[in-house]
Design a protein around this motif. Structure first.
Motif, short mmCIF file in Angstrom:
data_model
loop_
_atom_site.label_atom_id
_atom_site.label_comp_id
_atom_site.label_asym_id
_atom_site.label_seq_id
_atom_site.Cartn_x
_atom_site.Cartn_y
_atom_site.Cartn_z
N ILE A 15 -41.71 -0.27 32.16
CA ILE A 15 -41.22 0.73 33.11
C ILE A 15 -42.31 1.78 33.38
N GLY A 16 -42.95 2.23 32.31
CA GLY A 16 -44.02 3.21 32.45
C GLY A 16 -45.15 2.70 33.31
N TYR A 17 -45.49 1.43 33.14
CA TYR A 17 -46.56 0.82 33.93
C TYR A 17 -46.17 0.72 35.40
N LEU A 18 -44.97 0.21 35.67
CA LEU A 18 -44.54 -0.03 37.05
C LEU A 18 -44.31 1.27 37.82
N GLY A 54 -43.83 11.88 33.25
CA GLY A 54 -42.58 11.15 33.27
C GLY A 54 -42.09 10.77 31.90
N ASP A 55 -40.85 10.33 31.82
CA ASP A 55 -40.20 10.05 30.54
C ASP A 55 -40.61 8.73 29.90
N PHE A 56 -41.47 7.96 30.58
CA PHE A 56 -41.94 6.69 30.01
C PHE A 56 -43.46 6.66 29.91
N ARG A 131 -48.82 -13.21 16.80
CA ARG A 131 -48.03 -12.09 17.29
C ARG A 131 -48.64 -11.64 18.61
N ARG A 132 -48.34 -12.38 19.68
CA ARG A 132 -48.97 -12.15 20.97
C ARG A 132 -48.63 -10.78 21.55
N SER A 133 -47.53 -10.20 21.12
CA SER A 133 -47.17 -8.87 21.58
C SER A 133 -48.14 -7.82 21.05
N ARG A 134 -48.97 -8.21 20.10
CA ARG A 134 -50.00 -7.31 19.57
C ARG A 134 -51.41 -7.83 19.90
N HIS A 135 -51.49 -8.72 20.86
CA HIS A 135 -52.79 -9.26 21.27
C HIS A 135 -53.28 -8.59 22.54
N PHE A 136 -54.57 -8.27 22.55
CA PHE A 136 -55.23 -7.82 23.77
C PHE A 136 -56.69 -8.23 23.65
N ASP A 137 -57.35 -8.44 24.77
CA ASP A 137 -58.73 -8.93 24.75
C ASP A 137 -59.71 -7.90 24.19
N PHE A 138 -59.28 -6.65 24.13
CA PHE A 138 -60.10 -5.58 23.57
C PHE A 138 -59.29 -4.82 22.53
N PHE A 139 -59.99 -4.15 21.62
CA PHE A 139 -59.31 -3.26 20.68
C PHE A 139 -58.65 -2.16 21.49
N MET A 140 -57.36 -1.92 21.28
CA MET A 140 -56.61 -1.04 22.16
C MET A 140 -55.54 -0.27 21.40
N LEU A 141 -55.35 0.99 21.81
CA LEU A 141 -54.27 1.82 21.28
C LEU A 141 -53.34 2.23 22.42
N ALA A 142 -52.06 2.22 22.16
CA ALA A 142 -51.07 2.81 23.07
C ALA A 142 -50.40 3.94 22.29
N ILE A 143 -50.53 5.15 22.81
CA ILE A 143 -50.11 6.35 22.09
C ILE A 143 -48.95 7.00 22.84
N THR A 144 -47.79 7.05 22.19
CA THR A 144 -46.59 7.54 22.86
C THR A 144 -46.07 8.80 22.17
N PRO A 145 -45.88 9.87 22.92
CA PRO A 145 -45.35 11.11 22.31
C PRO A 145 -43.94 10.89 21.76
N ARG A 146 -43.63 11.56 20.68
CA ARG A 146 -42.30 11.45 20.08
C ARG A 146 -41.22 11.95 21.04
N TRP A 147 -41.55 12.93 21.89
CA TRP A 147 -40.53 13.44 22.81
C TRP A 147 -40.09 12.36 23.80
N VAL A 148 -40.99 11.41 24.14
CA VAL A 148 -40.62 10.30 25.02
C VAL A 148 -39.56 9.44 24.34
N ARG A 150 -37.65 10.33 21.85
CA ARG A 150 -36.44 11.15 21.63
C ARG A 150 -35.57 11.16 22.89
N ASN A 151 -36.19 11.33 24.04
CA ASN A 151 -35.43 11.31 25.29
C ASN A 151 -34.81 9.94 25.54
N PHE A 152 -35.56 8.90 25.23
CA PHE A 152 -35.06 7.54 25.41
C PHE A 152 -33.79 7.30 24.59
N ASN A 153 -33.77 7.84 23.39
CA ASN A 153 -32.65 7.60 22.48
C ASN A 153 -31.45 8.50 22.73
N LYS A 154 -31.56 9.45 23.65
CA LYS A 154 -30.43 10.34 23.93
C LYS A 154 -29.24 9.57 24.48
#
Length: 217
Positions: A15-18, A54-56, A131-148, A150-154
């Protein structure tokens, strides 16, 4: 993210990407100490403005990953690089560790903090094959704020439904069972650091490599 037949498991990330809520940064070789400074600068800037996106939203960091790194590093070696990055970021963090977050990673409410913000960290590497969900062609981090998160779980019903769909997608996306360390933040039997870097099998570390930060004054 765009594949309509082989759906990427993390629906919130999709969703965040799109919706163009993700932000991207490009840094050097993770083996270079100067690269940590580059990540710190990007994350500092992102922290100041993240709530405008945005929230995502998440910050995606792409590391320069030369062929020698791809060809010689296995999952465990990338895991070490990952923890070196987090430790290095904490070493140069100008802000105090938030009072509500314990220093001890083995406390269920611990998570990585930088610039006064709590973050969930996701790492992907070229060496993850099962574990293809953790595969990428380069070393990569996805960093998500806790508030995102927290809002998702509301919206409890919405969040529960999405999490169920994510697990179903993982079952078909990966060629290995869902990792036993996947859990929910704050539960007594959950440790966030175990989810930051999931190995390519069911094994996990018994002690968080970030433990040296407990001694930070």
């Amino acid at each position: 993210m765009k594949d309509k037949e082989r759906l990427f498991p993390c629906i919130p990330a999709t969703i965040g990407y799109l919706t163009n809520q993700l932000r991207y940064g490009f840094v050097g070789d993770p083996r270079r100490s100067a690269t940590t400074d580059e990540v710190a600068l990007l994350l500092s800037d992102y922290t100041k403005s993240s709530k405008e996106f945005g929230d995502f939203t998440s910050l995606i960091i792409f590391y320069e990953t030369p062929n020698d790194l791809k060809e010689t590093y296995n999952v465990e070696m990338f895991e070490q690089l990952f923890w070196e990055q987090l430790s290095g970021l904490s070493d140069i963090d100008d802000m105090e560790w938030p009072n509500q977050i314990p220093y001890d990673p083995h406390n269920p409410i611990w998570e990585f903090c930088f610039n006064g913000e709590q973050y969930f960290m996701y790492c992907a590497t070229p060496s993850h094959m099962n574990r293809r969900s953790r595969h990428f062609d380069f070393f990569m981090l996805a960093i998500t704020p806790r508030w995102v998160l927290r809002n998702f779980n509301k919206n409890v019903a919405f969040a529960k439904n999405i999490k169920s769909q994510v697990r179903k997608r993982l079952e078909t996306y990966d060629s290995i069972d869902i990792h036993p360390d996947l859990n929910s933040y704050g539960l007594k039997d959950n440790f966030e650091w175990r989810q930051y870097f999931l190995r390519d099998d069911d094994s996990s570390l018994s002690k968080c490599p970030f433990h040296q930060f407990i001694e930070k004054e």
